[in-house]
Design a protein around this motif. Structure first.
Motif, PDB file in Angstrom:
ATOM      1  N   SER A  11      18.574  20.530  -9.590  1.00 44.48           N
ATOM      2  CA  SER A  11      18.317  19.104  -9.442  1.00 44.48           C
ATOM      3  C   SER A  11      17.805  18.827  -8.043  1.00 44.48           C
ATOM      4  O   SER A  11      18.436  19.253  -7.062  1.00 44.48           O
ATOM      5  CB  SER A  11      19.605  18.308  -9.684  1.00 44.48           C
ATOM      6  OG  SER A  11      20.059  18.478 -11.005  1.00 44.48           O
ATOM      7  N   ARG A  38       7.182  24.410 -20.712  1.00 43.02           N
ATOM      8  CA  ARG A  38       8.288  23.504 -20.442  1.00 43.02           C
ATOM      9  C   ARG A  38       8.461  22.519 -21.580  1.00 43.02           C
ATOM     10  O   ARG A  38       7.502  22.174 -22.261  1.00 43.02           O
ATOM     11  CB  ARG A  38       8.112  22.775 -19.114  1.00 43.02           C
ATOM     12  CG  ARG A  38       6.981  21.744 -19.082  1.00 43.02           C
ATOM     13  CD  ARG A  38       6.850  21.159 -17.679  1.00 43.02           C
ATOM     14  NE  ARG A  38       5.804  20.140 -17.600  1.00 43.02           N
ATOM     15  CZ  ARG A  38       5.411  19.571 -16.466  1.00 43.02           C
ATOM     16  NH1 ARG A  38       5.967  19.895 -15.304  1.00 43.02           N
ATOM     17  NH2 ARG A  38       4.453  18.648 -16.493  1.00 43.02           N
ATOM     18  N   THR A  90      10.618  16.930 -14.901  1.00 44.98           N
ATOM     19  CA  THR A  90      11.921  17.207 -15.491  1.00 44.98           C
ATOM     20  C   THR A  90      11.754  17.817 -16.873  1.00 44.98           C
ATOM     21  O   THR A  90      11.094  17.240 -17.740  1.00 44.98           O
ATOM     22  CB  THR A  90      12.758  15.920 -15.579  1.00 44.98           C
ATOM     23  OG1 THR A  90      13.031  15.445 -14.253  1.00 44.98           O
ATOM     24  CG2 THR A  90      14.061  16.163 -16.318  1.00 44.98           C
ATOM     25  N   VAL A  92      13.120  21.631 -19.419  1.00 44.79           N
ATOM     26  CA  VAL A  92      13.599  23.008 -19.478  1.00 44.79           C
ATOM     27  C   VAL A  92      12.364  23.896 -19.426  1.00 44.79           C
ATOM     28  O   VAL A  92      11.423  23.719 -20.207  1.00 44.79           O
ATOM     29  CB  VAL A  92      14.409  23.290 -20.751  1.00 44.79           C
ATOM     30  CG1 VAL A  92      14.861  24.752 -20.776  1.00 44.79           C
ATOM     31  CG2 VAL A  92      15.613  22.359 -20.836  1.00 44.79           C
ATOM     32  N   SER A 112      13.454  29.099 -27.068  1.00 46.00           N
ATOM     33  CA  SER A 112      14.864  28.841 -26.798  1.00 46.00           C
ATOM     34  C   SER A 112      15.780  29.748 -27.605  1.00 46.00           C
ATOM     35  O   SER A 112      16.943  29.943 -27.249  1.00 46.00           O
ATOM     36  CB  SER A 112      15.205  27.378 -27.072  1.00 46.00           C
ATOM     37  OG  SER A 112      15.136  27.100 -28.453  1.00 46.00           O
ATOM     38  N   THR A 118      15.474  27.493 -18.009  1.00 45.54           N
ATOM     39  CA  THR A 118      16.121  26.989 -16.809  1.00 45.54           C
ATOM     40  C   THR A 118      15.787  25.510 -16.657  1.00 45.54           C
ATOM     41  O   THR A 118      14.629  25.113 -16.774  1.00 45.54           O
ATOM     42  CB  THR A 118      15.727  27.817 -15.565  1.00 45.54           C
ATOM     43  OG1 THR A 118      16.508  27.410 -14.449  1.00 45.54           O
ATOM     44  CG2 THR A 118      14.255  27.720 -15.228  1.00 45.54           C
ATOM     45  N   GLN A 119      16.809  24.710 -16.421  1.00 45.39           N
ATOM     46  CA  GLN A 119      16.662  23.260 -16.365  1.00 45.39           C
ATOM     47  C   GLN A 119      16.204  22.810 -14.981  1.00 45.39           C
ATOM     48  O   GLN A 119      16.796  23.190 -13.965  1.00 45.39           O
ATOM     49  CB  GLN A 119      17.984  22.579 -16.701  1.00 45.39           C
ATOM     50  CG  GLN A 119      17.983  21.061 -16.554  1.00 45.39           C
ATOM     51  CD  GLN A 119      17.158  20.370 -17.628  1.00 45.39           C
ATOM     52  OE1 GLN A 119      17.327  20.637 -18.817  1.00 45.39           O
ATOM     53  NE2 GLN A 119      16.283  19.451 -17.228  1.00 45.39           N
ATOM     54  N   THR A 121      15.540  19.236 -12.981  1.00 48.71           N
ATOM     55  CA  THR A 121      15.730  17.791 -13.018  1.00 48.71           C
ATOM     56  C   THR A 121      15.266  17.199 -11.697  1.00 48.71           C
ATOM     57  O   THR A 121      15.741  17.604 -10.634  1.00 48.71           O
ATOM     58  CB  THR A 121      17.199  17.429 -13.261  1.00 48.71           C
ATOM     59  OG1 THR A 121      17.640  18.030 -14.487  1.00 48.71           O
ATOM     60  CG2 THR A 121      17.375  15.926 -13.346  1.00 48.71           C
TER      61      THR A 121
END
Length: 124
Positions: A11, A38, A90, A92, A112, A118-119, A121
């Protein structure tokens, strides 16, 4: 067996930077086309960037000039340096070995099932 593990998400504030990593086993980069995709929340899967085995790179218009894709052959790792991040980044993020990089709305769902991604944000 090809195994790809993404890491480096987190984040950050608007304008921040992150470097994503994709650690590969079971393949060699000099014979592979490597791709970052993404999945933004509530939106379709997007092609972000790819690098061909000859070093040719591609960036989507939304990230061009801000993101840089690279390979470390010695470490068998692909990177995505992301600068000047925006809230619309933002998502994944998934890495893949893909000879035909494309925008496919369902592709991230498939990815997935192979890895968690990997996230990233970015808050305003």
């Amino acid at each position: 067996e090809v195994v790809l593990v993404e890491s480096g998400g987190g984040s950050v504030q608007d304008g921040g930077s992150l470097r994503l990593s994709c650690k590969a086993s079971g393949l060699t980069f000099d014979t592979s086309d490597m791709v970052w995709y993404r999945q933004p929340p509530g939106n379709e899967c997007e092609l972000v960037s790819y690098i061909n085995s000859d070093g040719t790179t591609y960036y989507s218009n939304s990230v061009k000039g801000r993101f840089t894709i690279s390979l470390d052959n010695a470490e068998n790792t692909m990177y995505l340096q992301m600068n000047s991040l925006k809230p619309e980044d933002t998502a994944v993020y998934y890495c893949a070995k893909d000879p035909e990089p494309r925008n496919d709305p369902d592709l991230c769902f498939v990815l997935s099932s192979w890895g968690q991604g990997t996230q990233v944000t970015v808050s305003s």
